[in-house]
Scaffold this motif. Structure first.
Motif, mmCIF file in Angstrom:
data_model
loop_
_atom_site.group_PDB
_atom_site.id
_atom_site.type_symbol
_atom_site.label_atom_id
_atom_site.label_comp_id
_atom_site.label_asym_id
_atom_site.label_seq_id
_atom_site.Cartn_x
_atom_site.Cartn_y
_atom_site.Cartn_z
ATOM 1 N N LYS A 245 32.267 37.514 48.815
ATOM 2 C CA LYS A 245 32.405 37.159 47.398
ATOM 3 C C LYS A 245 33.791 36.589 47.104
ATOM 4 N N GLU B 233 36.677 33.935 46.122
ATOM 5 C CA GLU B 233 36.796 32.789 45.233
ATOM 6 C C GLU B 233 37.918 31.844 45.658
ATOM 7 N N ASN C 23 30.404 31.723 50.147
ATOM 8 C CA ASN C 23 31.218 32.558 49.269
ATOM 9 C C ASN C 23 31.166 31.949 47.862
ATOM 10 N N GLN C 24 32.201 32.167 47.055
ATOM 11 C CA GLN C 24 32.243 31.614 45.691
ATOM 12 C C GLN C 24 33.545 30.829 45.485
ATOM 13 N N LYS D 26 36.206 28.140 44.742
ATOM 14 C CA LYS D 26 36.171 27.111 43.702
ATOM 15 C C LYS D 26 37.195 26.001 43.898
ATOM 16 N N ASN E 215 29.725 26.856 49.014
ATOM 17 C CA ASN E 215 30.684 27.305 48.006
ATOM 18 C C ASN E 215 30.594 26.374 46.797
ATOM 19 N N GLU E 216 31.590 26.448 45.921
ATOM 20 C CA GLU E 216 31.554 25.666 44.686
ATOM 21 C C GLU E 216 32.538 24.495 44.736
#
Length: 352
Positions: free
Chosen positions: A280, A282, A299-300, A302, A329-330
């Motif tokens: 998790k 970022e 994952n997350q 950004k 991911n983002e």
């Protein structure tokens, strides 16, 4: 001429197939399924006076080995005292009474994986006199605890894919020679400091358990540490600082967050591969410039933070990273800054 052909056949049968293509160089020992795959035709020619059990093979070309694998056995056979290598895998054996190995004090390898062994059916004294045992394979059974009184001579213990819930200091006491420990795919929730005394341990696999935190006081000479598929959400301060030879760390499929990872946790020299995928996170954590493979997919994340890889970029200061995975991911490829080509000049693969 006929005898020469038989000898050629036997020698070729002894060689494992495609050893270089399997992850485990010993996999050929326990993948054979059919009875007598290697030596079924020579069982009657036993060179040790006919003491080989009828249901097993004892080849005269290898008189210290007894092959009983894949025979449908439900109980332990009688083991002659000369046997050093005992293959009992792929059967339906449920118990190992104290008397089962009373004569087999010369055992060096004992392969009992893929059976139906229960912890309450393994005698307290079974292993007491096996003072030269080096490899013990008990994976894929029905064990709920590590068997008692294991030999201190063990170098390779594989007890994965069982139902073990706890590991205590007494379970592994005095195992100064143990270098490989496979405990993955059990139900372990508590290890405490039980592994600290394993001063020779180089490979520890405790993935696929129920750990909520990294075990305390891990052996300092670890080379490979696998913690995937647990429920770990944070790491202790200086997590990797006490290791002198650690090169591979895999922590995919956990619950790690940015808040749970202290600064510079992974900025340690010597690390070659780090797998933090399916967590998790970022942000990209700061890693050492000597790291070669980093897995952060799913994952997350950004943003692409180049400072995670290079604090300074010049002719002599750049990342040694070869593989970087950020897919799932983002971020996308447009988020990678142009100057990353200097920092990540050795990267052969960047996936976003």
């Amino acid at each position: 001429m006929a005898m020469r052909l038989v000898l050629v056949f036997l020698l070729s049968a002894l060689l494992p197939f495609s050893l270089s293509q399997v992850r485990d160089p010993l996999a050929w020992l326990y993948t054979r399924q059919s009875p007598g795959y290697y030596f079924g035709s020579v069982q009657a020619l036993t060179a040790a006076g006919g003491d080989c059990p009828e249901e097993c093979d004892c080849p005269p070309t290898f008189p210290v080995a007894m092959y009983c694998d894949g025979r449908g056995l439900t109980a332990m056979p009688t083991v002659p005292s000369r046997i050093k290598y005992l293959y009992l895998q792929n059967n339906a054996i449920t118990a190992v009474p104290d008397s089962a190995l009373v004569n087999a004090t010369n055992l060096v390898w004992l392969m009992m994986h893929h059976n139906q062994l229960r912890s309450d059916a393994i005698g307290m004294k079974v292993f007491l006199k096996l003072e030269g045992l080096e490899r013990l394979y008990l994976q894929h059974n029905n064990l709920t605890s590590i068997p008692p009184n294991l030999p201190r001579s063990l170098r390779d213990l594989r007890i994965n894919h069982n139902h073990i819930e706890k590991v205590t200091p007494a379970d592994l006491e005095g195992m100064d020679n143990l270098t490989i420990l496979y405990l993955h795919d059990n139900a372990v929730s508590d290890i405490g400091a039980s592994l600290k005394a394993l001063k020779s341990l180089t490979l520890l696999d405790i993935s696929g358990n129920k750990l909520a935190k990294v075990p305390d006081a891990l052996p300092e000479h670890l080379h490979q540490l696998y913690l995937e598929s647990n429920s770990i959400d944070s790491l202790p301060e200086g997590f990797l600082g006490g290791f002198t030879q650690l090169q591979y760390v895999r922590m995919a499929h956990n619950q790690l967050t940015d808040k749970g990872i202290p600064p510079n946790t992974f900025n340690v020299t010597g690390l070659v591969e780090l797998d933090l995928s399916f967590n998790k996170l970022e942000r990209i954590p700061i890693v050492s410039t000597t790291l070669q493979h980093l897995y952060l997919q799913a994952n997350q994340i950004k943003e692409f933070t180049l400072g995670s890889f290079c604090s300074i970029v010049d002719v002599t200061n750049f990342s040694k990273l070869r593989t970087l995975r950020l897919d799932g991911n983002e971020i996308n490829r447009q988020d990678i800054p142009s100057e990353s080509a200097l920092c990540l000049r050795q990267a052969s693969s960047i996936e976003v």
